[in-house]
Design an enzyme around this catalytic site. Structure first.
Site: not given
Ligand code: GAL
Length: 684
Positions: A153, A317
């Site tokens: 990110e 994710e």
């Molecule tokens: C994302 C990040 C992850 C984790 C996740 C939690 O933005 O890449 O490492 O923090 O959020 O929702």
């Protein structure tokens, strides 16, 4: 260079940090057992693992990661290997403070947090390249290595001296002379004329924040600097593993507005990755919008990500249950995990992946949802939901070689325009809302299952029957000419208030509206009336009266015909909405902002004349059911999703197979609350 990801099945997996559990091998044993049980086929390793991989400068320990690779390979699991640059070890920051970011007050950050390194620091770039090279040397040949996940990110800005110097170099390359820079920044205003390059500084609350051209260039520079850092990261990977694709996880769609990420121009960044991936965290079941409304906004985000490369993408994710960082972290209602996951597949994702596979025991994300939570059970709702999705994805293997159906409708979105419009000292900051305007225009098409692409200004417009170009405040003359040619050749164009005001340098056009816009829309815009939030006008169109709000353009027609008129104020009786036939096509201009009631009627009339609604072999009863089609030359997959807490039914009008059960589907299908069905005509 583009290195396609070749998949034979959908990816189902996510971020896994066994480095937190190295002193508990029995936990790792059990994790791998549970991964199989939940039909997970991919693990993303090494995100934020730098301190475990290089505990002190130049001393590496890959033994634990070797073991995880061995385990993954033993059960045929893919590995997506991250470069660890998203967070650095303490020793690195202690020895080389230049790697720490400096804020816009000139203050260097202490060691801590993550995603806060300087993008210019030669030391950081060197250290990142070194560890990336070591990783590629060690794992490049492993058969489980599917893809590189670069950093995590990317975002944010650094204002250190190194970045300021790089910014000046970037400006010199762009403008060549200070005269050109002074002209572009209109710097004689307030006596801000630059007499030496050294005087140029990034925007700061301690210095200049009102030179809008400078602000815009800074945004562009931050994107270019980040891409440059990324290119530095991937150099050893391209060299040692030329056949392994690279991606980095983009962001967007977060509450409360489900807005695109604003720090970086992803349309530009996407040219540098092999496949787009992004992290999707919609706040399902919130208290200010319906599930269908949030589904519409999430669909748009997926369409935006797919459109970056006009190709399938990955969800890198998502959460199996709830997150820990929304203002309120609700659980998913039964069915919602499958609903949200298959929505992504429906729009062209080739994966459903999670943060995180195993819950962290401590620190800030210990309460973030995970496939395996701290009770280590396979009986949690999240574990069962994930298993269901894993099973679905296995049944849908036939859909891997498909793409979301080609769109005939495009909405233009442009980062420079967003930045310039947000920074314009005019209109109203509370109501400009460029992305929300795009959402409102998108809604009709989502509700009617009409595929939409979100295009950039350099995209070819000719494949589209309808192009919608809302609030295009910063537009260059070349794009105005492109719009005119598009309409001339038979395209249909919809433009709105606050369009064609400034050029690429954020300088106001002189002598009235751009001639190509005048010729395209058949009118000129005299002024824009900005309304207060409780003020309204009314619009007479389609034999109805609609409420208008926020903005009213005052138009003088020159060839266009009125489709709607204002009813109030000193411009009562003048045209608010117009149509201009031009060549083989037509251009529509919406001079005022309305609620979606008008947009629905307006786009329905265009839909009827342009026949945009696809003929589908399924009939739904409510717009809260979405039908998206993935297809290839021989097969169609219809993803039917009920974004409502109320059950409904749909009718199949031709024989189809239920793609999740492989059984012939009955013609009447029950769709429970948040239910998902996938049908296909595939013979396989
Ligand atoms: C994302 C990040 C992850 C984790 C996740 C939690 O933005 O890449 O490492 O923090 O959020 O929702």
């Amino acid at each position: 260079m583009s290195n396609p990801l070749k998949l034979t099945h959908f990816l189902h997996g996510g971020d896994y940090n066994p480095d937190q559990w190295l002193d508990h091998p029995e936990i790792i044993d059990r994790d791998f057992h549970l991964f199989q049980q939940a039909h997970l086929n991919s693990i993303t390793l090494g995100v934020f693992s730098w301190a475990k991989l290089e505990p002190s400068e130049g001393h590496y320990d890959f033994s634990w990661l070797d073991d995880i690779f061995d385990r993954a390979e033993a059960q045929g699991t893919h590995v997506i290997l991250a470069t660890p640059s998203g967070a650095r070890p303490r020793w690195l920051a202690e020895k080389y403070p230049e790697v720490l970011r400096v804020d816009d007050h000139g203050q260097r950050q202490h060691f801590g947090e993550r995603h806060n390194h300087c993008y210019t620091s030669p030391i950081y770039r060197e250290k990142v390249q070194t560890i990336n090279r070591k990783s590629a040397e060690r794992y490049g040949h492993r058969k489980s290595l599917l893809m590189w996940h670069i950093s995590n990110e990317y975002g944010g800005q650094c204002f250190c001296d190194l970045c300021q110097a790089a910014f000046r170099d970037w400006l010199k390359t762009k403008y060549h002379s200070l005269d050109c820079l002074n002209h572009a920044y209109w710097s004689s205003f307030w006596s801000h004329t630059y007499t030496s390059w050294d005087q140029v500084e990034a925007p700061s609350p301690l210095g200049d924040q009102s030179v809008t051209g400078l602000n815009l260039d800074w945004h562009r520079f931050v994107t270019d600097r980040t891409i440059d850092f990324f290119e530095n990261e991937i150099k050893p990977l391209r060299e040692l593993t030329p056949n392994i694709p690279v991606t980095t996880n983009f962001m967007g769609g977060n509450p409360p507005e489900s807005h695109v990420f604003t720090d970086l121009d992803y349309q530009k960044f996407a040219e540098h990755v092999d496949i787009v991936s992004w992290d999707s965290y919609p706040n399902w079941s919130n208290d200010y919008e319906s599930t269908a409304q949030l589904a519409m906004k999430t669909a748009l985000m997926n369409d935006e990500m797919r459109s970056l490369k006009h190709d399938n993408y990955l969800i890198m994710e998502s959460t199996p249950s709830q997150v820990n960082w929304h203002p309120y972290n609700r659980s998913k209602r039964p069915g919602m995990h499958e609903m949200g996951s298959l929505q992504q597949i429906a729009h062209g994702s080739d994966s459903v992946m999670y943060f995180q596979l195993h819950q962290s025991r401590g620190a800030s994300e210990m309460f973030h949802g995970a496939v395996i939570t701290n009770n280590l059970s396979d009986q949690t709702r999240a574990f069962k939901d994930v298993t269901t999705v894993g099973h679905d994805l296995q049944q849908l293997t036939g859909a891997v070689a498909t793409h979301r159906r080609d769109a005939r409708v495009a909405i233009v979105f442009d980062y420079d325009n967003m930045w310039a419009l947000d920074d314009s000292r005019n209109y109203a900051n509370a109501t400009k809302q460029y992305w929300r305007t795009i959402q409102e225009h998108y809604q009709y098409f989502w509700e009617h299952d009409i595929p939409v692409d979100i295009v950039k200004t350099s995209d070819d417009l000719t494949p589209y029957t309808l192009v919608i170009d809302p609030m295009h405040f910063l537009m260059d003359q070349a794009f105005a000419a492109k719009l005119k040619a598009y309409v001339h050749q038979g395209g249909h164009l919809v433009g709105t208030y606050i369009t064609g005001i400034v050029d690429r340098n954020d300088l106001a056009y002189q002598g009235g509206w751009l001639p190509d816009l005048q010729a395209t829309y058949g009118l000129t815009v005299q002024e824009t009336d900005t309304l207060y939030p409780h003020q309204h006008n009314t619009l007479k169109a389609f034999d109805k009266t609609y409420t208008t709000k926020d903005y009213s353009d005052l138009l003088v027609l020159d060839g266009a015909e009125p489709l709607g008129t204002y009813e109030r104020d000193f411009y009562a009786g003048t045209t608010a909405i117009s149509r201009h036939p031009l060549g083989q096509g037509a251009a529509y201009y919406l001079g005022c902002r309305t609620d979606t009631d008008f947009l629905e009627d307006f786009y329905r009339s265009l839909d009827r004349s342009l026949k945009l609604t696809p003929e589908l072999p399924l009939k739904k009863k409510t717009p809260t059911v979405s039908i998206q089609v993935r297809e290839n030359a021989t097969a169609h997959f219809y993803f039917v999703i009920n974004f409502s807490h109320q059950a409904t039914t749909i009718q199949l009008t031709q024989p189809l197979t239920d793609a999740l059960t492989h059984q012939p589907a009955d013609s009447t299908q029950e769709l429970p609350a948040y239910g998902v069905r996938v049908f296909t005509d595939s013979q396989d």
